[in-house]
Design an enzyme around this catalytic site. Structure first.
Site: not given
Ligand code: COA
Length: 350
Positions: A287, A257, A114
């Site tokens: 993204n 980004h 990215c």
């Molecule tokens: N829809 C519904 N539920 C979802 C889901 C989705 N698309 N994705 C994950 N979940 C669930 C998980 O399974 C978890 O369930 P559980 O509590 O029963 O285990 C719950 O939601 C919470 O998951 P968590 O990973 O703690 O959520 P979060 O608040 O961290 O959000 C992201 C997840 C991926 C959105 C967040 O971590 C994020 O944006 N990270 C950065 C990723 C990124 O930007 N990557 C590219 C970098 S350039």
């Protein structure tokens, strides 16, 4: 120190096919509300079967050349930031170079995930400063939909496809324009926090079991990436401003980004930058990796949010874990981005 390099043209291309959160909820166990609350994303664009990073990149590059009123034969270098190239080789930039008719130009890709566009911008600006090029097309182009695991709800809701491009030219003494700070970093110790497998992935269990699949796909530890993103974006942006001898009050607009609205809000809080001065378009694009910044920049330029002399802070973060930030003194593009059919036109007298 700021390099005497102007952005004279901007362009973007987003594929026609839209994938909404509601569409995604029919593919994986997710919901519109969950995606919006956790990421800020409402919809993203998905490339058609016959579209690739080079075809979309060429569309964006044509629009940027039209915006700069530059004939493609005057281009010396095409640098493309991409982590989703058309193939292992030749470079996607080479295919773009041919498609736009930049027949005298060198062409190559940089892959910093990215942060790819900022890395490519750094190469382009330094080539002009070093005197090895006068006119450079810098492209960010990604077909993330081809490396997304469409059964993994934790990653497939995040990404989209598209391309953006800028034209760089030497700024004459006294002209507005400059690319400064040029801060790029990486932390390879966290390379496995987010990565994509591919045809050259080791077949031994050097990575995770997920890496053994023949198909390229993204593997991510979302929470680790989230935490690292906030720190890296904030530190890079703040260090780049210090390197440029500026404070956050000097920043007219920040073009970061576009990964997650919560990451951008945390970065803005940490910098003391009001969100009104942060460009956000991830709600419509998701993204798009190295494409995010040039698309957001082109949209901001077309919307009249940038004026000559403005200090524009660019900041990126992604797989690597690579990050970076730069400060661009906006010089004003020659013409608003025009439909790409006009791209072959000769530069008007300025
Ligand atoms: N829809 C519904 N539920 C979802 C889901 C989705 N698309 N994705 C994950 N979940 C669930 C998980 O399974 C978890 O369930 P559980 O509590 O029963 O285990 C719950 O939601 C919470 O998951 P968590 O990973 O703690 O959520 P979060 O608040 O961290 O959000 C992201 C997840 C991926 C959105 C967040 O971590 C994020 O944006 N990270 C950065 C990723 C990124 O930007 N990557 C590219 C970098 S350039």
């Amino acid at each position: 120190m700021s390099l005497p390099v102007r952005i004279t043209g901007v362009g973007r291309y987003l594929p026609a096919r839209m994938l909404t959160n509601t569409d995604l909820a029919r593919i994986v166990d997710t919901a519109h509300e969950w995606i919006v609350t956790r990421t800020g994303i409402h919809e993203r664009r998905i490339a058609a079967d016959d579209e690739t990073s080079s075809t979309m990149g060429a569309e964006a590059a044509r629009e940027a050349l039209a915006s700069a009123r530059l004939d493609p034969t005057g281009v010396d270098l095409v640098v493309t930031g991409t982590c989703t190239p058309d193939g292992m080789f030749p470079s996607t930039a080479t295919r773009i170079q041919h498609a736009i008719g930049a027949r005298r130009a060198a062409a190559f890709d940089v892959n910093a995930a990215c942060t790819g566009f900022l890395s490519a911008l750094s190469v382009g600006a330094q080539s002009i400063a070093a005197g090895t090029a006068e006119r450079v097309v810098v492209v960010g182009s990604e077909t993330m939909s081809r490396i997304v695991d469409w059964t993994d709800r934790t990653t497939c809701v995040l990404f989209g496809d598209g391309a953006g491009a800028v034209v760089l030219e030497r700024a004459a003494p006294g002209e507005p324009g400059g690319v400064g700070a040029l801060l790029l970093r990486s932390d390879g110790s966290q390379a496995d926090a987010i990565y994509a497998t591919g045809p050259c992935t080791p077949t031994a269990a050097a990575l995770s079991a997920a890496a053994l699949s023949a198909e390229a796909h993204i593997v991510m530890d979302g929470q680790a990436v989230f935490r690292a993103a906030v720190t890296a974006l904030s530190e890079s942006a703040s260090d780049a401003l210090a390197r440029a001898g500026l404070t956050v009050d000097d920043v007219a607009l920040c073009v970061p980004h576009q990964a997650n609205i919560r990451i951008l809000q945390a970065m803005a809080r940490s910098l003391g930058l009001p969100m009104q001065r942060v460009v956000v378009n991830l709600d419509r694009t998701g993204n798009i990796s190295s494409t995010s910044i040039p698309v957001a920049l082109a949209e901001a330029s077309d919307a009249g949010r940038l004026r000559p002399g403005d200090q524009v802070l660019l900041a990126a973060f992604g797989g690597g874990l690579a990050c970076g930030a730069m400060v661009v003194e906006w010089s004003g593009v020659r013409a608003p981005a025009a439909p790409s059919a006009a791209a072959a036109g000769r530069r008007a007298e300025t």
